[in-house]
Design a protein around this motif. Structure first.
Motif, PDB file in Angstrom:
ATOM      1  N   ALA A  17       0.839  -1.198   0.000  1.00 46.42           N
ATOM      2  CA  ALA A  17       0.000   0.000   0.000  1.00 46.42           C
ATOM      3  C   ALA A  17       0.876   1.250   0.000  1.00 46.42           C
ATOM      4  N   ALA A  60       0.652   4.121  -2.708  1.00 51.12           N
ATOM      5  CA  ALA A  60       0.412   5.515  -2.337  1.00 51.12           C
ATOM      6  C   ALA A  60       1.547   6.404  -2.838  1.00 51.12           C
ATOM      7  N   LEU A  74      -1.513   9.325 -10.380  1.00 48.29           N
ATOM      8  CA  LEU A  74      -2.853   9.915 -10.409  1.00 48.29           C
ATOM      9  C   LEU A  74      -3.008  10.997 -11.467  1.00 48.29           C
ATOM     10  N   SER A 101      -5.125  -0.272  -2.806  1.00 46.29           N
ATOM     11  CA  SER A 101      -5.528   0.376  -1.541  1.00 46.29           C
ATOM     12  C   SER A 101      -4.703   1.633  -1.313  1.00 46.29           C
ATOM     13  N   GLY A 102      -3.412   1.488  -1.557  1.00 48.79           N
ATOM     14  CA  GLY A 102      -2.523   2.632  -1.358  1.00 48.79           C
ATOM     15  C   GLY A 102      -2.823   3.737  -2.353  1.00 48.79           C
ATOM     16  N   VAL A 103      -3.051   3.351  -3.604  1.00 44.84           N
ATOM     17  CA  VAL A 103      -3.322   4.347  -4.643  1.00 44.84           C
ATOM     18  C   VAL A 103      -4.631   5.082  -4.328  1.00 44.84           C
ATOM     19  N   THR A 131      -6.114   5.377  -1.466  1.00 45.05           N
ATOM     20  CA  THR A 131      -5.987   6.188  -0.247  1.00 45.05           C
ATOM     21  C   THR A 131      -5.231   7.484  -0.551  1.00 45.05           C
ATOM     22  N   ALA A 132      -4.200   7.356  -1.380  1.00 40.22           N
ATOM     23  CA  ALA A 132      -3.452   8.556  -1.771  1.00 40.22           C
ATOM     24  C   ALA A 132      -4.385   9.537  -2.474  1.00 40.22           C
ATOM     25  N   TYR A 133      -5.254   9.010  -3.304  1.00 41.90           N
ATOM     26  CA  TYR A 133      -6.220   9.855  -4.015  1.00 41.90           C
ATOM     27  C   TYR A 133      -7.089  10.624  -3.026  1.00 41.90           C
ATOM     28  N   ARG A 134      -7.590   9.925  -2.006  1.00 39.89           N
ATOM     29  CA  ARG A 134      -8.435  10.618  -1.019  1.00 39.89           C
ATOM     30  C   ARG A 134      -7.633  11.640  -0.235  1.00 39.89           C
ATOM     31  N   ALA A 135      -6.401  11.247   0.133  1.00 38.12           N
ATOM     32  CA  ALA A 135      -5.566  12.165   0.919  1.00 38.12           C
ATOM     33  C   ALA A 135      -5.247  13.428   0.119  1.00 38.12           C
ATOM     34  N   LEU A 136      -4.909  13.238  -1.146  1.00 43.00           N
ATOM     35  CA  LEU A 136      -4.495  14.383  -1.958  1.00 43.00           C
ATOM     36  C   LEU A 136      -5.692  15.223  -2.380  1.00 43.00           C
ATOM     37  N   LYS A 184      -8.343  15.674  -0.542  1.00 39.47           N
ATOM     38  CA  LYS A 184      -8.658  16.445   0.663  1.00 39.47           C
ATOM     39  C   LYS A 184      -7.799  17.709   0.744  1.00 39.47           C
ATOM     40  N   LYS A 185      -6.568  17.593   0.278  1.00 38.57           N
ATOM     41  CA  LYS A 185      -5.655  18.738   0.337  1.00 38.57           C
ATOM     42  C   LYS A 185      -5.709  19.577  -0.940  1.00 38.57           C
ATOM     43  N   LYS A 190      -4.929  18.688  -3.913  1.00 36.34           N
ATOM     44  CA  LYS A 190      -3.818  18.456  -4.845  1.00 36.34           C
ATOM     45  C   LYS A 190      -4.215  17.621  -6.061  1.00 36.34           C
ATOM     46  N   ILE A 194     -12.007   9.738 -10.128  1.00 40.87           N
ATOM     47  CA  ILE A 194     -11.193   8.669 -10.716  1.00 40.87           C
ATOM     48  C   ILE A 194     -11.744   7.344 -10.215  1.00 40.87           C
ATOM     49  N   PHE A 229     -10.940   3.241  -9.634  1.00 42.35           N
ATOM     50  CA  PHE A 229      -9.774   2.385  -9.422  1.00 42.35           C
ATOM     51  C   PHE A 229     -10.128   0.929  -9.687  1.00 42.35           C
ATOM     52  N   HIS A 241     -12.103   0.226   0.803  1.00 47.26           N
ATOM     53  CA  HIS A 241     -11.632   1.134  -0.259  1.00 47.26           C
ATOM     54  C   HIS A 241     -12.614   1.130  -1.418  1.00 47.26           C
TER      55      HIS A 241
END
Ligand SMILES: Cc1ncc(C[n+]2csc(CCOP(=O)(O)OP(=O)(O)O)c2C)c(N)n1
Ligand code: SF4
Ligand SMILES: [Mg+2]
Lengths: 394, 314
Positions: A70, A74, A206, B82-84, B86-91, B93-94, B96, B101, B103, B128
């Motif tokens: 993960a 990420a 992304l 999962s990581g991708v 989650t990164a999408y949600r994190a970014l 939110k900010k 970025k 999208i 997945f 996810h």
């Protein structure tokens, strides 16, 4: 500009110090799985998440293999990513650690060093860290909680430097550092944020308007060249580390100039080389012996990977004798650190006599008295070249 | 629901997958991938487990993918996505990244039923928002037709070959779709390359869900199954007609059977078309094995009927 006045003195365990660094860095994503003695790092961090102290997305995965997977997902997506683990967890991750390095993921990882099974054991040694020796990760070893905290912050900059883009491990001795409290100077949150800056990934997955294929299949025509790029990335770490250390010194007043800390090293004739918390115990032994007029000193290694060959050789050349203390075995040969140091010294004109000690496996305590004995033993020219074991029942 | 024209138009506008891939001519996998990708309106990011699809589409420095694509290893496509995600949600939110999208993770039966089952289960439980597509060709094809837990009873596999003391795989296949159903995620389905419209509709439903979704797609491998390449979709269709591979879905907990063969064929007739089962017919017919296979199909079908509302969509 930052001054030391802006720092705060706190009594923190190694766990807390690492978790505080993570809070201040505030990565976009953390994925981790519990294992003693790493768990509390994640407990503290999960509290920060739960209380809105960080906006990090925490992935509570079902294994370390998935944690690392993960993290790579990420990281390639474009997120600043961190994890923490130890021992069996690291062993489970290691397949993906190699891949993280090859995919040039700047993932900062705290490793609460713990002996590998078997037998299963929860206490400190460096056998887990040695799993990463050839994996393409930069590795720092901390002597105390302060160093662990500082290294976490510096690691971020090293990992994300455009010429590096590799995972960085911050090793801290399990229990000895993770579970004991020490005075730690924390930097102000804003200063840390400013220091680490914003992560700007070059080819984020992304970016759907510019699709990238990441992690392809590479056959003999290309694999070798791709590995060579990792070599270059690794080789750029030392220079980047020096720059980051210099900048960090201006920020914190704490000087980390170089790849190791010399302790009474310059004029020493007999030297111990060691990594991690045992360096602190060695300092005690050095103090005692120096008070008796013995010319002993310490080379405390911070940077294990990439291995600072030339600097180590220069620092040890001309010494009478050097004891390299390994807290891990490389079954079938001398210890891993000894092998590194001896190969570094191969080109030296005036090579010291070199001895290898194994100590502290599975968390066995090593005392200053025992290290004093090491300093005395290596003064004997006839002392044996076989592997020596500190405090072992034969 | 997207019809063939819509799918073709989408592919005209953006070829998401295809150029110069090296999958065997006659492989079922590209049918899965193109149908899945063309059925999704939004931009897509793909994660792929090691296997035929991955090695045959990304031979460095070339790629057959025109959407963001990531592969890390064999057993972890679900963890990677999962990581991708989650990164999408994190970014997001900010601020970025912006925009929607979708997945999608693709894994073979080996990468899904076997070595990747834990990572899949973990990702589903965590919730996810992603679609996991298993292309099930019933063996480890990429590495030489070794048995997987999706290999059906009686099939020849290089690690469980027929011989004097063996009739091939000696265990029934695992029912992964129902294992996934046990996670009570918003959407689970079984589909086949032979019923592309059904697959396409299922993909549309799957990606409309806020959480995880899973589609298990029967995808023939003519090399491993040993039939002529031109029968790729026909063999898959007959698997459905034999009720060996029922088309059904579990949508927000509602079980729906999407197709009921009017006159189901005996599994024997389906097996006979494939070289991987030839030892069940020669030198003499292994009637007991054939009977076991048929009995398991009948049992599974009855069980499914008892659970499902019959809601034909094909
Ligand atoms: C950890 C690990 N174990 C084994 C392999 C070797 N391997 C690569 S692909 C594969 C089989 C893939 O089978 P499946 O998932 O069914 O996909 P297919 O080849 O049929 O497309 C195996 C065994 C590997 N790459 N990694
Ligand atoms: S071996 Fe089978 S699954 Fe693999 S590409 Fe060829 S037909 Fe497809
Ligand atoms: Mg397969």
């Amino acid at each position: 500009m930052a001054t030391r006045a802006s720092e705060q003195l706190r009594v923190l365990t190694g766990h807390q110090a690492v978790a505080e660094a993570m809070r201040q860095i505030e990565p976009d994503v953390v994925a981790a799985y519990p294992i003693t003695p790493q768990s509390e790092i994640m407990h503290y961090f999960a509290e920060f998440v739960a209380n809105g102290k960080v906006r990090t997305e925490l992935i509570t995965v079902e294994s370390e293999h998935s944690a690392m997977s993960a993290c790579v997902g990420a990281s390639v997506a474009g997120a600043r990513t961190m994890t923490a683990t130890a021992s069996q967890g690291l062993a489970l991750m290691i397949e993906i650690v190699y891949i993280a390095s090859a995919m040039r993921c700047p993932i900062v990882m705290a490793i609460a060093n713990r002996a590998l099974s078997g037998p299963i054991n929860i206490h400190c040694d460096h056998s887990d860290a040695m799993l990463g020796r050839d994996a393409g990760v930069a590795q720092l070893f901390a002597e105390d909680a302060q160093e662990a905290y500082d290294f976490m912050i510096m690691a971020q900059r090293i990992a994300e430097h455009p010429s590096v883009l590799l995972p960085v491990w911050v090793n801290l001795d399990g229990f000895t550092l993770t579970h004991t409290a020490d005075v730690v100077e924390l930097l102000e949150d804003e200063l840390v944020k400013e220091f680490v800056g914003e992560y700007k990934p070059r080819y984020p997955l992304l970016d759907v308007d510019h699709p990238t294929t990441q992690g392809p299949f590479a056959l003999p025509e290309y694999y070798f060249e791709l590995k060579r790029q990792q070599v270059d990335a690794m080789e750029s770490v030392p220079q980047v580390l020096l720059e980051v250390q210099a900048e960090f010194a201006r920020l914190s007043g704490r000087e980390y100039q170089g790849f190791f800390e010399p302790y009474y090293l310059d004029d020493a004739e007999y030297v111990i080389v060691v990594m991690g918390s045992t360096a602190g115990t060695t300092k005690e032994a050095v103090d005692t012996l120096r008070a008796r007029g013995e010319k002993v000193g310490l080379l405390k290694l911070w940077l294990f990977r990439p291995f600072p060959r030339e600097e180590i050789a220069a620092a040890l050349e001309g010494k009478r004798a050097v004891a390299v203390l390994d807290r891990a075995l490389s079954l079938g040969n001398y210890g891993p650190l000894y092998l590194e140091v001896s190969s570094a010294l191969y080109e030296a004109q005036r090579r010291p006599r070199l001895y290898n000690y194994t100590y502290g496996l599975g968390g066995r305590d090593t005392t200053a008295k025992q290290l004093e004995a090491v300093f005395m033993q290596i003064q004997e020219k006839t002392f044996g070249k076989e592997m020596h074991y500190i405090d072992l029942r034969e | 629901m997207a019809n063939i024209k819509t799918l073709a138009k989408r592919e005209e506008e953006q070829v998401r997958f295809g150029w110069g891939h090296a999958l065997c001519a006659g492989c079922g996998i590209p049918i899965v991938v193109r149908t899945v990708l063309n059925s999704i309106k939004e931009p897509v990011v793909v994660a792929n487990a090691t296997g035929c699809l991955e090695v045959a589409t990304t031979l460095y420095p070339y790629t057959a993918w025109n959407v963001p694509w990531v592969h890390t290893a064999f057993e972890n496509a679900a963890a990677t996505i999962s990581g991708v995600e989650t990164a999408y949600r994190a970014l997001k939110k900010k601020g970025k990244v912006d925009g929607e999208i979708r997945f999608v993770a693709f894994g073979g039966d080996g990468g899904t039923y076997d070595i990747g089952l834990q990572a899949l289960s973990g990702a589903l439980e965590r919730g996810h928002r992603f679609l996991y597509v298993c292309y099930d060709n019933e063996a480890y094809m990429n590495t030489g037709i070794q048995r997987s837990s999706a290999t059906p009873l009686g099939a020849a596999a290089t690690t469980e070959p027929p011989g004097k003391e063996s009739f091939g795989k000696h265990r029934h296949r695992k029912d992964l779709t129902q294992i996934v159903a046990g996670h009570h995620i918003p959407y689970v389905a079984q589909a086949s390359i032979s019923h592309w419209q059904d697959l396409s509709r299922k993909v549309e439903r799957a990606v409309s869900k806020e959480g995880p979704s899973f589609i298990n797609v029967m995808s023939t491998c003519f090399r491993g199954w040993r039939h002529e390449a031109k029968f790729t979709t026909e063999i898959a269709r007959l698997a459905v007609e034999a009720r060996f591979w029922p088309l059904y879905e579990i949508d927000e907990g509602e079980w729906r059977l999407n197709y009921v063969p009017e006159e189901p064929i005996a599994v024997r007739d389906w097996l006979k078309l494939q070289g991987r089962f030839s030892h069940l017919f020669r030198p003499e017919e292994k009637k007991d094995v054939l009977a076991q296979i048929q009995a398991e199909i009948d049992r599974g079908w009855e069980e499914l009927l008892a659970r499902c509302k019959v809601a034909p969509t094909v």
